[in-house]
Scaffold this motif. Sequence first.
Motif, PDB file in Angstrom:
ATOM      1  N   LEU A 289       0.821  -1.201   0.000  1.00  0.00           N
ATOM      2  CA  LEU A 289       0.000   0.000   0.000  1.00  0.00           C
ATOM      3  C   LEU A 289       0.858   1.254   0.000  1.00  0.00           C
ATOM      4  CD1 LEU A 289      -2.733  -1.130   2.551  1.00  0.00           C
ATOM      5  CD2 LEU A 289      -2.928  -1.049   0.072  1.00  0.00           C
TER       6      LEU A 289
ATOM      7  N   ARG B 145       0.899   4.247  -2.787  1.00  0.00           N
ATOM      8  CA  ARG B 145       0.796   5.665  -2.466  1.00  0.00           C
ATOM      9  C   ARG B 145       1.971   6.430  -3.076  1.00  0.00           C
ATOM     10  NH1 ARG B 145       0.402   7.141   3.724  1.00  0.00           N
ATOM     11  NH2 ARG B 145      -1.763   6.514   3.409  1.00  0.00           N
TER      12      ARG B 145
ATOM     13  N   TRP C  66      -1.097   6.893  -5.989  1.00  0.00           N
ATOM     14  CA  TRP C  66      -2.450   6.576  -5.533  1.00  0.00           C
ATOM     15  C   TRP C  66      -2.846   7.503  -4.380  1.00  0.00           C
ATOM     16  CZ3 TRP C  66      -5.224   1.422  -5.839  1.00  0.00           C
ATOM     17  CH2 TRP C  66      -4.928   0.781  -7.064  1.00  0.00           C
TER      18      TRP C  66
ATOM     19  N   LEU D 114      -7.125   4.321  -2.111  1.00  0.00           N
ATOM     20  CA  LEU D 114      -6.789   3.208  -1.226  1.00  0.00           C
ATOM     21  C   LEU D 114      -7.957   2.862  -0.296  1.00  0.00           C
ATOM     22  CD1 LEU D 114      -3.122   4.200  -0.262  1.00  0.00           C
ATOM     23  CD2 LEU D 114      -3.856   2.461  -1.900  1.00  0.00           C
TER      24      LEU D 114
ATOM     25  N   LEU E 170      -5.103   3.723   6.978  1.00  0.00           N
ATOM     26  CA  LEU E 170      -4.244   3.911   5.800  1.00  0.00           C
ATOM     27  C   LEU E 170      -3.489   5.237   5.856  1.00  0.00           C
ATOM     28  CD1 LEU E 170      -6.666   2.614   3.028  1.00  0.00           C
ATOM     29  CD2 LEU E 170      -4.617   1.471   3.869  1.00  0.00           C
TER      30      LEU E 170
END
Length: 942
Positions: free
Chosen positions: A853, A857, A861, A866, A930
């Motif tokens: 993740l 990013r 992103w 996300l 996140l």
Amino acid sequence: MLGFIWRQLRGRAGRSIALLTGVLVATTGFIVLTGATTASRLQVIGTVERDSAAAYDVLVRPKGSRTAQETARGRVQPNYLSGLFGGISPAQYRQVAAVNGVEVAAPIAMLGHSIRWVPVQVDLTAAVDRDAERQVIRVDPTFVAERGLSRAAARPHHVYLTRNELVYPAETIDPTRPSLRYTDGRVYPIGRCGNGFGVPLEILPGGRAEPICGPPEPLGELGSSRSELEDTGFWTFRLLPDGRFQDQETIFSDGTVQDRLRVRDRVVIPVAAHVPFLLAAVDPPAEERLVGLSSAVVQGRALRTDDLPRDLPGIQNRQFPVLATSRPYVDGTISVAFTRLRPERVAGLSETAVSRALERAGAIPAGSALVDVAAAQEAQLAEALRGSGRCCLGELRSVVQAGPPGYEELPDGTLRARTVNPDPRVYGQRREIDLPVPWLGADTSFRTLHRLETRGLGGRKMPGWEPVGVFDPERLTRFGDLSRVPLETYEPPTAEGADEASRTALGGQPLFPGGNPAGYLSTPPFLLTNLEALPKLLEGAPREQRDAPISAVRVRVEDVDGYSERSAERVRLVAEQIAEATGLDVDITLGSSPAPQTVELPAGSFGRPELRLTENWSALGVGSVIVQAVDRKSLLLYLLVLVVCALFLGNAVTAAVRDRRSELALLACLGWSARRISLLVLGEVATLGLVAGVLSVALATPISAALGIDVGWGRALLAVPVALLLALVAGLTPALRASRAHPAAALRPAVAAVRRGTRPRSLFQLALTNLTRTPGRTLLGAGALAIGVAALTLVGTVSYAFRGAVVGSLLGDAISLDVRGADLIAAAATMLLGAAAVADVIYLGVRDRAAELATLRAVGWTDGALARLVAYEALALGALGAGSGALLGLLGAVGLIGALPAGLLLVAGVTAVAGVVVCGLAALLPAALLRRLPTARLLAEE
């Protein structure tokens, strides 16, 4: 080992507290929720026991008397007993009463309908022109029944009023004599009208006496019957100078008949109404013990065992003592229109000439009136109780028996009543003419009629009845409205409109019997006579009914007051003994309850349209069905709550073991055996379980008290073994996996195996791919949610089932209010635990893929993209769990009620959607994490 375990738990306080909280929440929730379910079960059983007390527990009927609907559906039509005539002998009744455990055995013998001539008094004083010398008032009755839907116009009646003197015969009429003494003391030529003798005479000015004849009234032949629509009458009154009216009255006294003049303030005439009186014979002491019959007497006295028929002196009448009801439950009124006629002449004209004169006379409307047949019937009984001697001589010479109606079952479960051709000849007798038949006897019929042969003329006594008292059925011993047993003796039959058109036609009122013995609705017994009087009453009946006159025996079992497992067993044993001793049909009515049944009624012949009705039939064995269904439901909820708690904890323990993979591998490298590593993991989990159990004992009681649930210390102490068991079950699989893993594999970084990949084309496809990377974890979360959704679907199923699918009765409807609250809380909490498991799966996925993740990013992103990815994963996982849970719930419903009504599909669909929505909400917390991902550090470590 214990010291090492304690140091491990203390060294990782955050993880230990998290696991401890999980076990504590699961255990406390299990104790409280199962306590709520137990309380709900006890409440349901208490309601069943309280509201299932009825007049009798066992019903004994003749062999082969069960109907097709009763055999196939376990439901009995209201007042079915009214169509059951004989079949049980006195010897069989004595066998029933002698069975050990029988507290009351109350026999009843249905005999049939006697048609009674009830004089409905019509006051037409307001229609009289007090200035006229002579006038005729035409009275046009219209008979109305069935909430005004059935109407029929009758032949007119006429009242002749004159200011001239009227005289009437004052001695016994002898047609062979040319003259007769009249009420003024003078002798006149006997008045003649057609074949009639002794008619009134009008003294015209000048002293001439002229007979007063009415329109001709033809008589039927021997064996004929006639309804009140064909009745007519011609009455004469003298209008006195003081404004009052003079006529003649007939007095019955001690078997003799006397005529005398009377003066009245008002002009009142009787219009005949033919009312069927259903006659039954009972044993007064047994009926008193069963329903308190004597206590319900409101006039006269109660029926006694020594009340036997008596022969009246001087006439051929045998009067049978009866106890009459004050509530005939018959819907009938008469609408009367008055018309004033001014014929040129009446006195001295023949019957035919009078008829022509009335037709030619000018007509002036003179008002109207509405009279109630039931009120006239009550007045007639009151007069009979005063000893006037007028009531019911020979009324039992014509008795008809009406069988039960038949049905055709439609695809939607509605029953359509079958019609039969009415046979008015069944009301007649060979030696008599124009016996009364109700006007609705020519209506659409649903019951086959048979004549009961009783004694007639020809040297034998003509049976009649005389009331000794009147009882009010509403004053009988009342039992629960939710548990009226089938074939009830005194319950009025009613039918509500089942659709808007029928409700509108009935004016929002229930349909009552209209007075037709062959009609669809049958009245309960109106007259009760003594069982000891049956031999004399049935002297002319078929031998089968004379030998076995009893229609049913209602049995109350000792020490039974409402449904319980103990009571049910006592009643079952008594019923088996009765069936074995007598060979009769024996039905257990304990725990029965009214159940709505839709019936289509074809249109009538007098204007009533086709109706769609709802009747309260009696469902047999409802109490047993409810208790068994509640027990199955409670067991299922216990298991579901326990399993979802175990899955929730299993997921948490698995995550904790995954975090310690390197540590456990290092211990294996240092020489720890697989068994010792397993015991270490289980020991840590068991320690947390014991601590959580102790804390749960302290928390369960105040939490349950705050929620209004009585858990009790005994159930609260179960938290300790339950918490320990849950912890061990949850930790068993992770402990075995930790002990079996190769140390070297555990120390190496996890590297995915090489396989052919596909490029996701959307965020949703990427979310599905992420879920399939850890299928075990995904299935565990989906399984926990599925169990929660299945529990909620099952509770919804139970609520729906109690409204109709399981028992379809008033008792079931009432029970459904008891099972919803606590069980819905338990099921909803179970689904929330499942949603928490889904959130845990999503959280672990986010943590395991933190580096991935962070990379996404870093390449551009956004946090929103996300978050949507995580939300899609939660929704997909929720759809998998909720869909499978709804399917499991439906399968449980099928197992519970044995069918899958369309309404349950809606329940399952709504529950599944709710599960998906809850999962979407549960993903908010992992999605919020996140933003806290340390992107730079994660990329550096990678």
